[in-house]
Design an enzyme around this catalytic site. Structure first.
Site, PDB file in Angstrom:
ATOM      1  N   SER A 222       0.832  -1.215   0.000  1.00 52.56           N
ATOM      2  CA  SER A 222       0.000   0.000   0.000  1.00 52.56           C
ATOM      3  C   SER A 222       0.859   1.254   0.000  1.00 52.56           C
ATOM      4  O   SER A 222       1.992   1.252   0.482  1.00 52.56           O
ATOM      5  CB  SER A 222      -0.847   0.067   1.276  1.00 52.56           C
ATOM      6  OG  SER A 222      -1.405  -1.155   1.601  1.00 52.56           O
ATOM      7  N   SER A 437       3.924 -12.253  16.617  1.00 55.06           N
ATOM      8  CA  SER A 437       3.361 -12.038  17.961  1.00 55.06           C
ATOM      9  C   SER A 437       2.488 -13.229  18.316  1.00 55.06           C
ATOM     10  O   SER A 437       1.931 -13.871  17.423  1.00 55.06           O
ATOM     11  CB  SER A 437       2.533 -10.748  17.985  1.00 55.06           C
ATOM     12  OG  SER A 437       1.510 -10.828  17.019  1.00 55.06           O
ATOM     13  N   ASP A 485       4.467  -4.221   8.476  1.00 48.63           N
ATOM     14  CA  ASP A 485       5.204  -3.925   7.238  1.00 48.63           C
ATOM     15  C   ASP A 485       6.659  -3.570   7.545  1.00 48.63           C
ATOM     16  O   ASP A 485       7.581  -3.987   6.831  1.00 48.63           O
ATOM     17  CB  ASP A 485       4.523  -2.761   6.499  1.00 48.63           C
ATOM     18  CG  ASP A 485       3.053  -3.061   6.228  1.00 48.63           C
ATOM     19  OD1 ASP A 485       2.740  -4.224   5.938  1.00 48.63           O
ATOM     20  OD2 ASP A 485       2.228  -2.143   6.341  1.00 48.63           O
TER      21      ASP A 485
HETATM   22  N1  LIG Z   1       1.838  -3.049  20.980  1.00 49.44           N
HETATM   23  C1  LIG Z   1       3.054  -3.472  20.674  1.00 49.44           C
HETATM   24  N2  LIG Z   1       4.004  -3.533  21.609  1.00 49.44           N
HETATM   25  C2  LIG Z   1       5.238  -3.933  21.324  1.00 49.44           C
HETATM   26  N3  LIG Z   1       5.634  -4.315  20.100  1.00 49.44           N
HETATM   27  C3  LIG Z   1       4.721  -4.272  19.116  1.00 49.44           C
HETATM   28  C4  LIG Z   1       3.397  -3.851  19.341  1.00 49.44           C
HETATM   29  N4  LIG Z   1       2.729  -3.904  18.178  1.00 49.44           N
HETATM   30  C5  LIG Z   1       3.603  -4.334  17.263  1.00 49.44           C
HETATM   31  N5  LIG Z   1       4.793  -4.565  17.816  1.00 49.44           N
HETATM   32  C6  LIG Z   1       6.022  -5.010  17.124  1.00 49.44           C
HETATM   33  O1  LIG Z   1       5.737  -5.094  15.759  1.00 49.44           O
HETATM   34  C7  LIG Z   1       5.918  -6.403  15.272  1.00 49.44           C
HETATM   35  C8  LIG Z   1       4.846  -6.684  14.258  1.00 49.44           C
HETATM   36  O2  LIG Z   1       3.656  -6.739  14.932  1.00 49.44           O
HETATM   37  P1  LIG Z   1       2.238  -6.633  14.224  1.00 49.44           P
HETATM   38  O3  LIG Z   1       2.114  -5.326  13.605  1.00 49.44           O
HETATM   39  O4  LIG Z   1       1.204  -6.959  15.234  1.00 49.44           O
HETATM   40  O5  LIG Z   1       2.387  -7.731  13.127  1.00 49.44           O
HETATM   41  P2  LIG Z   1       1.303  -8.249  12.116  1.00 49.44           P
HETATM   42  O6  LIG Z   1       0.832  -7.036  11.357  1.00 49.44           O
HETATM   43  O7  LIG Z   1       2.048  -9.231  11.300  1.00 49.44           O
HETATM   44  O8  LIG Z   1       0.211  -8.828  12.956  1.00 49.44           O
HETATM   45  C9  LIG Z   1       5.869  -7.262  16.499  1.00 49.44           C
HETATM   46  O9  LIG Z   1       6.635  -8.435  16.332  1.00 49.44           O
HETATM   47  C10 LIG Z   1       6.452  -6.380  17.561  1.00 49.44           C
HETATM   48  O10 LIG Z   1       7.853  -6.429  17.491  1.00 49.44           O
HETATM   49  C1  LIG Z   2      -3.693   0.763   3.648  1.00 52.74           C
HETATM   50  C2  LIG Z   2      -3.074  -0.181   4.626  1.00 52.74           C
HETATM   51  N1  LIG Z   2      -1.986  -0.879   4.276  1.00 52.74           N
HETATM   52  C3  LIG Z   2      -1.376  -1.710   5.119  1.00 52.74           C
HETATM   53  C4  LIG Z   2      -1.848  -1.920   6.401  1.00 52.74           C
HETATM   54  C5  LIG Z   2      -1.107  -2.932   7.255  1.00 52.74           C
HETATM   55  O1  LIG Z   2      -0.622  -2.449   8.454  1.00 52.74           O
HETATM   56  P1  LIG Z   2       0.240  -3.396   9.427  1.00 52.74           P
HETATM   57  O2  LIG Z   2       1.664  -3.265   9.013  1.00 52.74           O
HETATM   58  O3  LIG Z   2       0.012  -2.857  10.777  1.00 52.74           O
HETATM   59  O4  LIG Z   2      -0.237  -4.786   9.269  1.00 52.74           O
HETATM   60  C6  LIG Z   2      -2.985  -1.227   6.787  1.00 52.74           C
HETATM   61  C7  LIG Z   2      -3.546  -1.401   8.118  1.00 52.74           C
HETATM   62  O5  LIG Z   2      -4.543  -0.793   8.473  1.00 52.74           O
HETATM   63  C8  LIG Z   2      -3.618  -0.330   5.893  1.00 52.74           C
HETATM   64  O6  LIG Z   2      -4.702   0.376   6.216  1.00 52.74           O
END
Ligand SMILES: Nc1ncnc2c1ncn2[C@@H]1O[C@H](COP(=O)(O)OP(=O)(O)O)[C@@H](O)[C@H]1O
Ligand SMILES: Cc1ncc(COP(=O)(O)O)c(C=O)c1O
Length: 563
Positions: A222, A437, A485
């Protein structure tokens, strides 16, 4: 009388009267005007240029020196075809002879081939030279100029240790003596020669070309106008970060190839004893990131409003065709994230397969975005495409617990379950799996987030080995968008740097995440004010501000090897 109406004859006539008189205030104005005009005329005649008071030539006529002005001589010889006589007068003699020639009445008389303007020019130089000698210094100079000149001279004398700045320096060249020492601190003379000869060989060697080659990523994600998700979250860190990691990885390869790259930015064939430094300015090897924007939105979808366009599968194909037609479809990595459309995802798979055929070493890094915490946030029909088509061609995947469970059909309640799920994912294709996670309990307490990784290797004897790691990072009580991302991009970068060391790659990747998230949350709290939850705009990742942490993250968490 306007300047334009002065004829050459008038100029000569005016100046002719000056020949036998000293320069006086009354004729000063006329002389200067005529001189400028004559000079312009002369230029036009000799060069066909419409030159307006070219500064070097102005200087030669207004600031006379005791010897010929080197600049004006150069102007004559370099910039336009002066007659042989002019060249002879200006350059054909040594300094003393030039001064004598200029000061003598012979100049006009002996060089009869001079045209009137050239003669006028030489006569003016001669006049000024005489005046200069009589006056004992510069003529017609403003006080500001004298002050400037003396300051500049003092500055040069300070810089170069004094001496006479008006005379040409004397150079004494003595044969360099190279001291022999063991181990050698300085390269020997022979070695330097060998090095110089070797440079051309190195420049054309395949190892050097490989070392100097860029590392190119095709990132299909995106785009948002405001904030950091998708390509906005991945591109900058990859471009920024990898300049360092790529350099190190390629330096290693260069060293293996028997080459050494020294710190100065010069490429040297060094003796084995010679130290190698960083690549310095010699090679700059950031990831080149080619971005295809799968959507272009105003902002991510976590805001109250968002607007924008979605790229269709056909449009993606058109973009790829354009790249292919130019034969620039050689990639080292493909990186993909959030997609909502099955045909788009299928087109991505086709592209990855074709790119892999072009480069069998291409690594496809995929974040299989399906949902989180038990619910899907993409259409259900994407699931079979990920499971049956995308994951099988991926080399590195970064699912969260929910996505890993969905793809394998197995729940994760314990670390052992997680290992089994990762093994199942390996069996589907990817050699590297990181569950970003999970809900697994951390030994460090409930304020820590547990992630797990697994990497398969093939040993030289063909047998397989797998490294598995657990990593625990402090949980932050906020929902960040774009972190998935950024995570995938950083894992790409660090596995590139440490292709056979998942522990290290994870420590670096999770540490980057930690620094970015900590900076983001502190700033968001500051913006929101005490006791208020930060809003999505306030929680946008502090990406640019984290540049230094992205480039060289201080390790804040150690990964534990679990099997
Ligand atoms: N609330 C949070 N607290 C701490 N680390 C976070 C948090 N959210 C995301 N992260 C970090 O970002 C990485 C990617 O997490 P996340 O965005 O939840 O992945 P996905 O989009 O694949 O579910 C995690 O492995 C962690 O290192
Ligand atoms: C346009 C767009 N691209 C990508 C993402 C993916 O975000 P994330 O890296 O937190 O999974 C989102 C999440 O809302 C989004 O709105």
């Amino acid at each position: 009388m306007t300047l334009e109406s002065v004829t050459l004859a008038e100029v000569e006539a005016s100046l002719g009267t000056l020949e036998n008189e000293s320069l006086s205030e009354t004729t000063d104005y006329l002389e200067k005007e005529a001189e400028i005009f004559a000079e312009e005329k002369r230029m036009e005649m000799m060069m066909g240029w419409h030159l307006k008071r070219e500064p070097r030539l102005q200087r030669s006529t207004t600031v006379a020196t005791g010897s010929i002005d080197v600049d004006s001589a150069a102007a004559v010889t370099d910039d336009f075809p002066a007659s042989a006589a002019v060249k002879e007068v200006l350059l054909g003699q040594d300094e003393g002879a030039q001064t004598a020639a200029l000061g003598s009445e012979d100049v006009k008389g002996t060089h009869t081939d001079l045209d009137p303007v050239q003669r006028l020019f030489l006569e003016k130089i001669k006049d000024y030279d005489n005046m200069h000698r009589l006056n004992g210094g510069l003529l017609e100079t403003e006080p500001d100029y004298v002050k400037y000149l003396s300051e500049e001279t003092a500055k040069l004398q300070r810089l170069y240790g004094g001496g006479d700045l008006s005379s040409f320096p004397e150079f004494t060249f003595t044969e360099a003596v190279f001291a022999k020492s063991d181990p050698p601190l300085l390269p020997s003379h022979d070695f330097v020669i060998e090095m110089i000869n070797g440079l051309s060989r190195i420049a054309s060697s395949s190892a050097y070309r490989e070392a100097a080659m860029e590392c190119r990523v095709l990132s299909i994600q995106s785009h948002v106008v405001r904030g950091y998700v998708g390509n906005k979250s991945a591109s900058f860190p990859l471009q920024d970060k990898e300049s360092q990691a790529c350099q190190q990885a390629r330096r290693r390869r260069c060293e293996e190839a028997g080459l050494r790259l020294a710190a100065t930015g010069f490429l040297l064939v060094t003796s084995p004893k010679m130290e190698t430094g960083s690549l310095g300015a010699g090679l700059v090897l950031g990831f080149e990131v080619d971005s295809i924007n799968s959507v272009q939105f105003s902002n991510h979808t976590g805001y109250s409003h968002w607007k924008g366009q979605v790229l269709t599968a056909d449009e993606l194909h058109v973009l790829y065709e354009g790249i292919k037609l130019n034969n620039v479809h050689q990639y080292d990595y493909v990186l993909t994230g959030y997609t909502r459309d099955t045909s788009f995802l299928e087109m991505v798979v086709d592209i990855v397969q074709e790119l892999k055929r072009a480069n069998p070493n291409l690594v496809y890094v995929c974040d299989p975005v399906l949902g989180d915490h038990g619910s899907m946030y993409v259409p259900q029909n994407l699931y079979p495409v990920y499971k049956n088509k995308v994951v099988p061609v991926a080399d590195i995947i970064t699912p969260n617990q929910f996505e890993a469970e969905l793809l394998t059909g197995k729940n994760i309640s314990t670390e052992k379950d997680a290992v089994e799920v990762m093994d199942l994912l390996h069996a589907m294709g990817p050699d590297t799996v990181v569950i970003t996670s999970s809900d697994l309990p951390s030994r460090l307490g409930d304020r820590f987030l547990v992630s797990l990784g697994s990497q398969r290797h093939v040993r030289p004897d063909g047998s397989r080995t797998t490294q598995r790691v657990r990593i625990e990072v402090p949980k932050v009580d906020a929902v960040f968008v774009g972190t998935g991302d950024l995570f995938a991009a950083m894992l790409l970068a660090w596995t590139h740097h440490y292709p056979n060391d998942l522990k290290m790659a994870c420590e670096k990747t999770f540490s980057v995440m930690h620094h970015v998230i900590q900076r983001t949350i502190s700033y968001a709290h500051e913006l929101a004010g005490p006791g208020r939850r930060p809003s999505p705009p306030q929680l946008e990742l502090r990406m640019v501000q984290s540049k230094a942490d992205i480039e060289d993250p201080a390790i804040v968490t150690e990964a534990t090897v679990i099997s």
